[in-house]
Design an enzyme around this catalytic site. Structure first.
Site, mmCIF file in Angstrom:
data_model
loop_
_atom_site.group_PDB
_atom_site.id
_atom_site.type_symbol
_atom_site.label_atom_id
_atom_site.label_comp_id
_atom_site.label_asym_id
_atom_site.label_seq_id
_atom_site.Cartn_x
_atom_site.Cartn_y
_atom_site.Cartn_z
ATOM 1 N N ARG A 148 0.829 -1.211 0.000
ATOM 2 C CA ARG A 148 0.000 0.000 0.000
ATOM 3 C C ARG A 148 0.861 1.258 0.000
ATOM 4 O O ARG A 148 0.699 2.139 -0.854
ATOM 5 C CB ARG A 148 -0.915 0.004 1.231
ATOM 6 C CG ARG A 148 -2.025 -1.020 1.175
ATOM 7 C CD ARG A 148 -2.766 -1.070 2.493
ATOM 8 N NE ARG A 148 -1.953 -1.660 3.519
ATOM 9 C CZ ARG A 148 -2.084 -2.906 3.970
ATOM 10 N NH1 ARG A 148 -3.043 -3.655 3.507
ATOM 11 N NH2 ARG A 148 -1.294 -3.402 4.894
ATOM 12 N N ARG A 229 9.869 -0.108 9.397
ATOM 13 C CA ARG A 229 10.111 -0.670 10.720
ATOM 14 C C ARG A 229 11.603 -0.703 11.003
ATOM 15 O O ARG A 229 12.403 -1.073 10.129
ATOM 16 C CB ARG A 229 9.580 -2.111 10.790
ATOM 17 C CG ARG A 229 8.120 -2.205 11.171
ATOM 18 C CD ARG A 229 7.867 -1.700 12.593
ATOM 19 N NE ARG A 229 6.470 -1.650 12.940
ATOM 20 C CZ ARG A 229 5.624 -0.662 12.668
ATOM 21 N NH1 ARG A 229 6.040 0.403 12.003
ATOM 22 N NH2 ARG A 229 4.363 -0.710 13.066
ATOM 23 N N GLU A 258 12.404 1.714 20.384
ATOM 24 C CA GLU A 258 11.738 3.023 20.403
ATOM 25 C C GLU A 258 11.223 3.322 21.798
ATOM 26 O O GLU A 258 10.565 2.444 22.390
ATOM 27 C CB GLU A 258 10.605 3.051 19.381
ATOM 28 C CG GLU A 258 11.136 2.969 17.965
ATOM 29 C CD GLU A 258 10.046 3.050 16.889
ATOM 30 O OE1 GLU A 258 8.861 3.159 17.242
ATOM 31 O OE2 GLU A 258 10.412 3.003 15.703
ATOM 32 N N HIS A 276 9.035 8.231 14.675
ATOM 33 C CA HIS A 276 7.952 7.328 14.227
ATOM 34 C C HIS A 276 6.676 8.136 13.952
ATOM 35 O O HIS A 276 5.631 7.908 14.566
ATOM 36 C CB HIS A 276 7.700 6.247 15.275
ATOM 37 C CG HIS A 276 7.000 5.037 14.727
ATOM 38 N ND1 HIS A 276 7.178 3.774 15.216
ATOM 39 C CD2 HIS A 276 6.083 4.901 13.719
ATOM 40 C CE1 HIS A 276 6.420 2.915 14.565
ATOM 41 N NE2 HIS A 276 5.734 3.585 13.639
ATOM 42 N N LEU A 277 6.812 9.059 12.994
ATOM 43 C CA LEU A 277 5.709 9.994 12.728
ATOM 44 C C LEU A 277 4.899 9.646 11.484
ATOM 45 O O LEU A 277 3.992 10.389 11.117
ATOM 46 C CB LEU A 277 6.273 11.415 12.534
ATOM 47 C CG LEU A 277 6.762 12.157 13.771
ATOM 48 C CD1 LEU A 277 7.135 13.588 13.423
ATOM 49 C CD2 LEU A 277 5.682 12.160 14.862
#
Ligand SMILES: NC(=O)c1ccc[n+]([C@@H]2O[C@H](COP(=O)([O-])OP(=O)(O)OC[C@H]3O[C@@H](n4cnc5c(N)ncnc54)[C@H](O)[C@@H]3O)[C@@H](O)[C@H]2O)c1
Ligand SMILES: O=C(O)[C@H](O)COP(=O)(O)O
Length: 525
Positions: A148, A229, A258, A276-277
């Site tokens: 996707r 990831r 994280e 991680h936005l």
């Protein structure tokens, strides 16, 4: 009232379907909050922060569904959840656009040194010559993982005049052509691309996909992006190739740990980072929260969920068609389990007539769930049924046959143990409901519901009368009674139903009657 724990920062607007749900109570707290009664929680909603480990699941015996408001489920022990019959759902496409846009923004920022230049100006500097960038136009973008997000990124890159080469072993030629990208081998992408971005899930196969060996195959001056990831790009290897100048820069949104704390990549001026936005937009958060809130509610309303990781997807239409057979299969499993008095090694199921056009594997799982219901301590449902059977060494055979024995549909099952061998057949008759039409070699016809007694006996005059007398003397009211036999004077069966469970005393008296071969109390609920 279902207890629904929202353990990560999930858009409250998106949780509206659950706020409106009369049978649910929302608790918005971390799993570590001492006020949370983990053992009472029925549903758990998380993002990537909460680690849903086996240890946590151990503390949540009532948990039925885990909903991930986002894509990646690598923070959830899906295998442990599956073993416990906990359904895991996610929101696979709610944050696709946001993450593709973030990746694109990271790429543009990286190539034009925007974060570095921004900081420099704020430090009251004006170093225009230090921040000479590189155009995206005419460059080759290598995408590893064309799902996707990869696909959305490719569309945007093409608009910017980039050529796109992708590596994804599951990408078909047709889809690559449709997306206007060049499907290549991993080595080709590594050797040719100016910028390489990873968009695969983190799996044992993709962990360290970019490592020292693969980095060595890339062009000198290549740029890397990871907005998928942490760990898909090996952090040590990337640091090494940044250090020796082979890699010209990297944009990283995700880390192995994280938050990452002090990190070896932070010392490189040509590395830009975000916390991680990718999915952190109002739109994405509303989308994913709404999707999972609806899924959890749907699940508790006993309707099919759409995005389960550990159950096949089923549309509402198909679910409505399968529902009667689902009930029938569960009942067949329950009856078998109460008739056969030992462990079984083999279960063979044959679907015929109209039922064979449906998702029969789902029915097999329902049948197993019924079979295990009162046999083992574990709660077995469609999620963990096959795994449970496998763990207990039961071989499951599933067949489709054209012979439906004169019925519009039939589910025929044979269970084999060391000593016993049982067969049963059920059918679903429109406007009439489920019927059991064959049991242990006898044709019969009874409604599988409530408190039943299955008696195998010799076909002799007076047997039925004596059974009736004992039950009458013990004040047991017979609600229905069906009989069946193969030949006059041979073995026969009776299936009786009662308004309440048959008491032990009546059962003992019946057992002592002449001509009774065996008795089984069967409870179906
Ligand atoms: N940074 C963020 O905030 C953020 C947001 C959303 C998703 N993600 C992550 O982005 C990644 C992609 O998400 P998606 O929604 O596009 O997933 P997706 O499932 O649609 O696409 C993943 C693609 O990777 C391919 N793939 C699998 N194994 C591969 C391999 N060994 N080599 C090459 N390709 C392989 C699959 O065929 C699939 O096409 C996931 O890791 C997801 O967790 C991150
Ligand atoms: O897999 C995802 O959906 C993303 O990594 C987003 O994670 P987040 O919900 O913690 O932002």
């Amino acid at each position: 009232m279902y207890q629904i724990l929202v353990a990560d920062a999930i858009s409250e607007d998106g949780l509206q379907p659950l706020l409106d749900f009369k049978n649910g109570q929302l608790i918005i707290k971390k799993v570590t909050d001492p006020d949370v009664e983990l053992d009472k929680v029925d549903a758990l909603l998380v993002r990537s922060a909460t680690q849903v480990t086996n240890d946590l699941l151990e503390k949540m015996p009532q948990l039925k569904i885990i909903a991930r408001a986002g894509v990646g489920v690598d923070n959830i022990d899906v295998t442990a959840a599956t073993k416990r019959g906990i359904i895991v759902v996610n929101a696979p496409d709610g944050n696709t656009i946001s993450t593709a846009e973030h990746t694109f923004a990271m790429m543009a920022s990286l190539m034009r040194n925007i974060p570095q230049a921004h900081q420099s100006v704020k430090n009251l500097e004006w170093r225009r010559n230090d921040f000479i960038g590189t155009e995206l136009y005419g460059k080759m973008l290598g995408i590893l993982g064309m799902g996707r997000i990869g696909s959305e990124l490719a569309k945007r890159a093409k608009v910017f005049g980039m050529s796109v080469h992708v590596y994804d072993p599951f990408l078909t030629k047709e889809r690559a052509n449709k997306l206007g990208v060049e499907s290549s081998s991993l080595d080709e992408v590594l050797e040719l691309a100016d910028i390489i971005t990873v968009h695969t899930p983190l799996t044992p196969q993709t962990k360290g996909l970019i490592n020292e060996d693969t980095l060595a195959k890339t062009k000198k001056g290549v740029y890397f992006l990871n907005c998928a990831r942490g760990g898909i790009i090996d952090e040590d290897a990337l640091a090494k190739f940044l250090g020796n100048g082979h890699v010209a820069g990297a944009a990283i949104d995700v880390f192995v740990t994280e938050p990452p704390g002090e990190h070896q990549l932070f010392k490189f001026d040509n590395v830009i980072v975000t916390p991680h936005l990718g999915a952190s937009t109002k739109e994405a958060q509303l989308n994913v929260a709404t999707q999972v809130a609806k899924e959890v509610r749907t699940y508790f309303e006993d309707k099919p969920v759409s995005n389960s990781i550990n159950l096949p997807a089923m549309s509402r239409d198909i679910f409505e068609k399968i529902r009667p057979f689902h009930h029938l299969s569960t009942k067949i499993g329950l009856i078998l389990s109460q008739c056969i008095k030992e462990g079984i090694d083999e279960l063979s199921i044959t679907y015929s007539g109209t039922v064979s056009d449906l998702e029969t594997s789902y029915l097999t799982k329902a049948l197993l769930a019924g079979f295990f219901k009162n046999r083992i301590d574990v709660h077995v449902n469609e999620v963990n049924a096959l795994l449970t059977a496998k763990e207990r060494g039961i071989t499951i055979g599933e067949k489709i046959s054209t012979n439906s024995f004169g019925y519009a549909n039939a589910i025929s099952v044979t269970a084999k143990g060391e000593k016993q061998h049982y067969s049963i057949r059920g059918t679903y008759i429109d406007h009439y409901g489920p019927r059991i039409v064959y049991l242990n070699d006898f044709n019969i016809d009874f409604h599988p519901e409530g408190n039943l007694l299955y008696i195998q006996h010799m076909d002799r005059p007076g047997v039925i009368g004596r059974v009736g007398k004992i039950l009458g003397d013990n004040e047991v009211n017979i609600a229905t009674m069906q009989v069946g036999r193969k030949q006059v004077g041979g073995e026969a069966i009776m299936v009786l139903s009662f308004d309440k469970p048959l008491d032990d005393e009546s059962l003992t008296s019946l057992t002592s009657l002449d001509d009774i071969v065996s008795l089984n109390r069967i409870r179906i609920n």
